[in-house]
Design an enzyme around this catalytic site. Structure first.
Site, PDB file in Angstrom:
ATOM      1  N   ASN A  34       0.858  -1.182   0.000  1.00 45.47           N
ATOM      2  CA  ASN A  34       0.000   0.000   0.000  1.00 45.47           C
ATOM      3  C   ASN A  34       0.898   1.238   0.000  1.00 45.47           C
ATOM      4  OD1 ASN A  34      -1.782   2.060   0.544  1.00 45.47           O
ATOM      5  ND2 ASN A  34      -2.362   1.326   2.592  1.00 45.47           N
ATOM      6  N   TRP A  35       0.975   1.905  -1.151  1.00 44.10           N
ATOM      7  CA  TRP A  35       1.903   3.035  -1.279  1.00 44.10           C
ATOM      8  C   TRP A  35       1.354   4.316  -0.660  1.00 44.10           C
ATOM      9  CZ3 TRP A  35       4.030   2.650  -7.040  1.00 44.10           C
ATOM     10  CH2 TRP A  35       4.653   1.402  -7.206  1.00 44.10           C
ATOM     11  N   LYS A  36       0.107   4.295  -0.244  1.00 45.50           N
ATOM     12  CA  LYS A  36      -0.533   5.479   0.360  1.00 45.50           C
ATOM     13  C   LYS A  36      -0.302   6.712  -0.524  1.00 45.50           C
ATOM     14  CE  LYS A  36      -0.320   3.243   4.773  1.00 45.50           C
ATOM     15  NZ  LYS A  36      -0.280   3.315   6.227  1.00 45.50           N
TER      16      LYS A  36
ATOM     17  N   HIS B 272      -9.707   1.077   4.693  1.00 50.43           N
ATOM     18  CA  HIS B 272      -8.438   1.225   5.411  1.00 50.43           C
ATOM     19  C   HIS B 272      -8.655   2.123   6.633  1.00 50.43           C
ATOM     20  CE1 HIS B 272      -4.351   2.472   6.372  1.00 50.43           C
ATOM     21  NE2 HIS B 272      -3.977   1.352   5.781  1.00 50.43           N
TER      22      HIS B 272
ATOM     23  N   GLU C 186      -7.087   4.516   7.790  1.00 48.70           N
ATOM     24  CA  GLU C 186      -6.913   5.956   7.532  1.00 48.70           C
ATOM     25  C   GLU C 186      -8.167   6.547   6.884  1.00 48.70           C
ATOM     26  OE1 GLU C 186      -3.133   5.507   5.536  1.00 48.70           O
ATOM     27  OE2 GLU C 186      -2.283   4.924   7.464  1.00 48.70           O
TER      28      GLU C 186
ATOM     29  N   GLU D 106      -5.555  -5.086  10.472  1.00 46.77           N
ATOM     30  CA  GLU D 106      -4.517  -4.076  10.700  1.00 46.77           C
ATOM     31  C   GLU D 106      -4.811  -3.330  11.993  1.00 46.77           C
ATOM     32  OE1 GLU D 106      -2.499  -2.837   6.797  1.00 46.77           O
ATOM     33  OE2 GLU D 106      -4.351  -1.697   6.928  1.00 46.77           O
TER      34      GLU D 106
ATOM     35  N   GLY E 102       2.224   2.199  10.838  1.00 51.09           N
ATOM     36  CA  GLY E 102       3.150   3.322  10.699  1.00 51.09           C
ATOM     37  C   GLY E 102       3.814   3.732  12.008  1.00 51.09           C
TER      38      GLY E 102
ATOM     39  N   SER F 294       3.239  -2.182  10.329  1.00 48.81           N
ATOM     40  CA  SER F 294       4.686  -2.207  10.528  1.00 48.81           C
ATOM     41  C   SER F 294       5.346  -3.545  10.169  1.00 48.81           C
ATOM     42  CB  SER F 294       5.041  -1.801  11.962  1.00 48.81           C
ATOM     43  OG  SER F 294       4.611  -0.475  12.215  1.00 48.81           O
TER      44      SER F 294
ATOM     45  N   GLY G 110       2.823  -1.163   4.334  1.00 50.14           N
ATOM     46  CA  GLY G 110       2.843   0.255   3.981  1.00 50.14           C
ATOM     47  C   GLY G 110       4.268   0.714   3.747  1.00 50.14           C
ATOM     48  N   GLY G 111       4.880   1.302   4.790  1.00 48.10           N
ATOM     49  CA  GLY G 111       6.209   1.895   4.690  1.00 48.10           C
ATOM     50  C   GLY G 111       7.243   1.028   3.984  1.00 48.10           C
TER      51      GLY G 111
HETATM   52  P1  PGA Z   1       2.672   0.259   7.676  1.00 47.30           P
HETATM   53  O1  PGA Z   1       1.214   0.446   6.987  1.00 47.30           O
HETATM   54  O2  PGA Z   1       3.248  -1.020   7.132  1.00 47.30           O
HETATM   55  O3  PGA Z   1       3.449   1.462   7.256  1.00 47.30           O
HETATM   56  O4  PGA Z   1       2.446   0.166   9.151  1.00 47.30           O
HETATM   57  C1  PGA Z   1       0.351  -0.636   6.794  1.00 47.30           C
HETATM   58  C2  PGA Z   1      -0.954  -0.174   6.196  1.00 47.30           C
HETATM   59  O5  PGA Z   1      -1.463   0.885   6.617  1.00 47.30           O
HETATM   60  O6  PGA Z   1      -1.522  -0.832   5.300  1.00 47.30           O
END
Ligand code: PGA
Length: 257
Positions: free
Chosen positions: A9-11, A95, A97, A167, A173, A213, A234-235
């Site tokens: 997930n590149w956000k 998600h 967010e 998640e 994050g 994470s 994500g990251g």
């Molecule tokens: P993260 O994000 O790996 O940076 O914690 C995961 C996500 O939000 O899908």
């Protein structure tokens, strides 16, 4: 269970040139690692470039969100039919967010899941509890409500091969990962709800990914858990090297942990 799914997930990161470079890098290594399914989720504006960059490779592409109508006067929105039209396979729905920053509720999530399935996209339903909810011993109730709300009205056939991502919000994050046991426990709870509420069993091939994470250092132990069927990253998905290391940590089909 078949292959694990490793999803990136590149956000709201990348620029056009870096998106193409990252996608090409991932496509290059995905060839050599056909033990896991691989998907990437760039921002809308780079979808087409990324789809072109991974063409012919095993990497599939999806969007991070969508609206629930096929077309209409919905300024600023993107429809499931449009995503299909340009060659997307997947779409992330609900998600944390989107829930926390854009007010998405389970009802909206449910409408989007229905619309995605109707358009022939494979949704990834995201859910998970906040730190406060975990500390208040509400994890089970929260994820159960989110799962039942998100999948409301869906039958066994629609849920065949479906994908869920657990998640925990406190792990996204933050660098804090759920312990492998915490992840496995939550996944087992979700499996129980799938079975009791939706008559969905192992043979229906529903994959439950863990997200929060995930990094090369912890991927192997998380992906080795029996109830974990992949990772939503994500990251660590923003660099071809670290994402490739996570792909190689996937449990091979048939490998028992
Ligand atoms: P993260 O994000 O790996 O940076 O914690 C995961 C996500 O939000 O899908």
């Amino acid at each position: 269970m078949g292959k694990q799914l490793i999803a990136g997930n590149w956000k709201m990161f990348m620029r056009r040139d870096t998106a193409i470079e990252l996608a090409s890098g991932i496509a290059g290594t995905a060839w050599k690692q056909d033990s896991a399914d691989v998907a990437v989720f760039p921002p809308f504006v780079y979808l087409m470039d990324v789809i072109r960059a991974v063409a012919g490779s095993p990497v599939t592409v999806g969007a991070q969100d969508m609206y629930c109508e096929d077309e209409g006067a919905f300024t600023g929105e993107v429809s499931p039919a449009m995503l299909r039209d340009i060659g997307c396979t997947w779409v992330i729905i609900g998600h944390s967010e989107r829930r926390a920053l854009f007010g998405e509720k389970d009802e909206t999530v449910n409408e989007k899941i229905n619309a995605a399935l109707g358009a022939g996209l494979s949704p990834i339903l995201c859910l998970g509890e906040t730190l406060k909810q975990r500390e208040g011993n509400e994890m089970e109730q929260v994820v159960t409500t989110q799962l039942k709300g998100g999948l409301k009205g869906l039958g066994q056939d629609q849920l065949r091969g479906f994908t869920i991502a657990y998640e925990p919000v406190w792990a996204i994050g933050t660098g804090k990962t759920a312990t492998p046991e915490q992840a496995d426990d939550a996944h087992a709870i979700l499996r129980g709800v799938l079975e009791s509420e939706f008559m969905v069993k192992n043979e229906h091939g529903v994959r439950i990914l863990y997200g929060g994470s995930v990094k090369p250092e912890n991927a192997e132990i998380i992906l080795a858990q029996p109830n974990v069927d992949g990772a939503l990253v994500g990251g660590a998905s923003l660099k071809a090297d670290s994402f490739s290391d996570i792909i190689s940590a996937a449990r091979k089909p048939g490998e028992v942990s």
